[in-house]
Design an enzyme around this catalytic site. Structure first.
Site, PDB file in Angstrom:
ATOM      1  N   ARG A 234     -28.492 -10.349  42.953  1.00 40.86           N
ATOM      2  CA  ARG A 234     -26.896  -9.872  42.648  1.00 40.86           C
ATOM      3  C   ARG A 234     -26.514  -9.292  44.177  1.00 40.86           C
ATOM      4  O   ARG A 234     -27.256  -8.624  44.866  1.00 40.86           O
ATOM      5  CB  ARG A 234     -26.964  -8.629  41.848  1.00 40.86           C
ATOM      6  CG  ARG A 234     -27.388  -9.055  40.203  1.00 40.86           C
ATOM      7  CD  ARG A 234     -26.097 -10.018  39.927  1.00 40.86           C
ATOM      8  NE  ARG A 234     -26.322 -10.046  38.311  1.00 40.86           N
ATOM      9  CZ  ARG A 234     -26.985 -11.458  37.990  1.00 40.86           C
ATOM     10  NH1 ARG A 234     -27.274 -12.278  38.848  1.00 40.86           N
ATOM     11  NH2 ARG A 234     -26.914 -11.797  36.683  1.00 40.86           N
ATOM     12  N   GLU A 263     -18.064 -11.036  43.268  1.00 46.58           N
ATOM     13  CA  GLU A 263     -17.773 -12.430  42.898  1.00 46.58           C
ATOM     14  C   GLU A 263     -16.524 -12.629  41.835  1.00 46.58           C
ATOM     15  O   GLU A 263     -16.241 -11.882  41.052  1.00 46.58           O
ATOM     16  CB  GLU A 263     -19.196 -13.121  42.122  1.00 46.58           C
ATOM     17  CG  GLU A 263     -20.152 -13.071  42.950  1.00 46.58           C
ATOM     18  CD  GLU A 263     -21.618 -13.662  42.143  1.00 46.58           C
ATOM     19  OE1 GLU A 263     -21.355 -14.041  41.158  1.00 46.58           O
ATOM     20  OE2 GLU A 263     -22.579 -13.684  42.754  1.00 46.58           O
ATOM     21  N   HIS A 281     -23.278 -19.005  43.382  1.00 49.22           N
ATOM     22  CA  HIS A 281     -23.997 -18.483  41.988  1.00 49.22           C
ATOM     23  C   HIS A 281     -24.533 -19.723  40.952  1.00 49.22           C
ATOM     24  O   HIS A 281     -24.091 -19.719  40.096  1.00 49.22           O
ATOM     25  CB  HIS A 281     -23.271 -17.584  41.207  1.00 49.22           C
ATOM     26  CG  HIS A 281     -24.125 -16.527  40.284  1.00 49.22           C
ATOM     27  ND1 HIS A 281     -23.952 -15.296  40.517  1.00 49.22           N
ATOM     28  CD2 HIS A 281     -25.327 -16.929  39.850  1.00 49.22           C
ATOM     29  CE1 HIS A 281     -24.844 -14.686  39.705  1.00 49.22           C
ATOM     30  NE2 HIS A 281     -25.731 -16.022  39.403  1.00 49.22           N
TER      31      HIS A 281
HETATM   32  C1  8YV Z   1     -27.017 -16.732  35.460  1.00 47.74           C
HETATM   33  C2  8YV Z   1     -28.248 -15.285  36.766  1.00 47.74           C
HETATM   34  O1  8YV Z   1     -26.334 -18.178  35.345  1.00 47.74           O
HETATM   35  O2  8YV Z   1     -29.167 -14.930  34.825  1.00 47.74           O
HETATM   36  C3  8YV Z   1     -29.010 -14.600  35.826  1.00 47.74           C
HETATM   37  O3  8YV Z   1     -29.087 -13.307  35.667  1.00 47.74           O
HETATM   38  O4  8YV Z   1     -27.979 -14.810  37.812  1.00 47.74           O
HETATM   39  C4  8YV Z   1     -27.534 -16.635  36.425  1.00 47.74           C
HETATM   40  O5  8YV Z   1     -28.451 -17.578  36.902  1.00 47.74           O
HETATM   41  C5  8YV Z   1     -25.562 -16.153  35.219  1.00 47.74           C
HETATM   42  O6  8YV Z   1     -25.882 -14.633  35.508  1.00 47.74           O
HETATM   43  C6  8YV Z   1     -24.986 -16.166  33.798  1.00 47.74           C
HETATM   44  O7  8YV Z   1     -25.233 -15.231  33.191  1.00 47.74           O
END
Ligand code: 8YV
Length: 315
Positions: A234, A263, A281
């Site tokens: 993140r 983001e 992302h």
């Molecule tokens: C997701 C991600 O696609 O799952 C996660 O935590 O970072 C991503 O791969 C995105 O967060 C959608 O929820």
């Protein structure tokens, strides 16, 4: 029939199953604001939210109709899971199904950054490639180098395995609690020591308050000038302005980023830098993985609707 809100268009087969089992609404128009999330908590029995929807503490005050949030994604830092629990709202996530896809993106960022693939591609597309030259596009060797994994959870281990078994790399890692893994890797107790000892840093810790700015300006300053920094976790885990400073002044050699602090905002200073690879992302973005995530999120909601404990419950 229970009322279900799905906050984004996910894979069609999942939407079809949801429509057959619930009184389904699909939210159009992007992420839910805090006010929209709070309203949805009043209007629906269950919600399938995702990254960007603002389920911070304010969403969980008052008399709530919604008792189940089946998050699409393993990371749920956009949901205050403790406030949800206090309000009697169950939260679940989608671990495991996205581990490989996300680890693959980590490897891609290591490779693309080290081998200057973004720069090279831009050069070809701009018609500026003047042909092979012994010194054109020289990057950094990856095979056999040392990687430092920050956060040895499921995704961290999957990146480490790829580095060790696929690229013959030496693996060091930082993890808050002691961790045993079934491949060669050494745990380093201090994050700054880890960052100073490796050629590549890959961040794979969860987001949320406890890891905010874990990678501080001081941690970045510990890196070696040839070091490459990769973040697939993140954006908030890293002091982004300090990272940009380090890239601009050559304190580190490059960065491969899939995530950003705010983001989809990516600072102009970052976009201006040639020595970083910037992805939007894409961690879990394969057709197969996104379908599996949607199915897992819905399966948790179905389990809840049938009076069972959702298998991927997190609070
Ligand atoms: C997701 C991600 O696609 O799952 C996660 O935590 O970072 C991503 O791969 C995105 O967060 C959608 O929820």
């Amino acid at each position: 029939m229970k009322k279900l809100l799905i906050t984004r268009r996910i894979a069609d087969p999942v939407l079809e199953q949801a429509a057959a089992l619930f009184d389904l609404t699909i939210h159009e128009g992007g992420p839910l604001t805090a006010a929209q999330a709070a309203q949805a908590m009043q209007d629906y029995d269950a919600i399938l939210p995702t990254l960007g929807d603002d389920f911070s503490a304010a969403a969980f005050s008052g008399d709530l109709r919604c008792k189940m949030l089946g998050n699409f994604g393993v990371g749920y830092n956009h949901i205050d899971a403790a406030a949800a629990a206090a309000a009697g709202v169950i939260v679940s996530n989608t671990p495991d199904v996205l581990t490989d896809a996300t680890a693959d993106i980590g490897m891609m960022l290591i490779m693309m950054t080290a081998r200057r693939a973004g720069e090279g591609e831009r050069m070809v597309r701009a018609g500026k490639w003047e042909g092979f030259g012994p010194k054109v596009g020289l990057g950094t060797h990856v095979t056999g180098k040392t990687v430092g994994i920050v956060g040895m959870g499921r995704i961290g281990q999957a990146v480490a395995r790829r580095c060790h078994f696929g690229f013959g790399m030496n693996v060091l890692f930082y993890n808050r609690s002691p961790k045993e893994v079934d491949f060669p890797a050494s745990q380093i107790s201090d994050l700054h020591d880890l960052m100073g000892a490796v050629d590549f840093v890959v961040v794979t810790v969860p987001g949320g308050a406890e890891n905010r700015y874990l990678v501080s300006a001081a941690a970045l300053a510990a890196m070696q000038p040839h070091g490459i920094f990769v973040n697939i976790a993140r954006g908030e885990v890293v002091d982004e302005p300090a990272l940009i400073d380090a890239l601009e002044c050559g304190a580190i050699a490059g960065a491969g980023l899939d995530v950003y602090e705010h983001e989809p905002y990516v600072p102009e200073r970052l976009r201006a830098l040639e020595n970083c690879v910037l992805l939007p992302h894409l961690g879990s973005a394969t057709v197969e993985t996104r379908q599996a995530m949607g199915q897992m999120a819905l399966d948790n909601i179905i389990a809840w609707a049938e009076g069972e404990n959702p298998p991927q419950r997190v609070n």
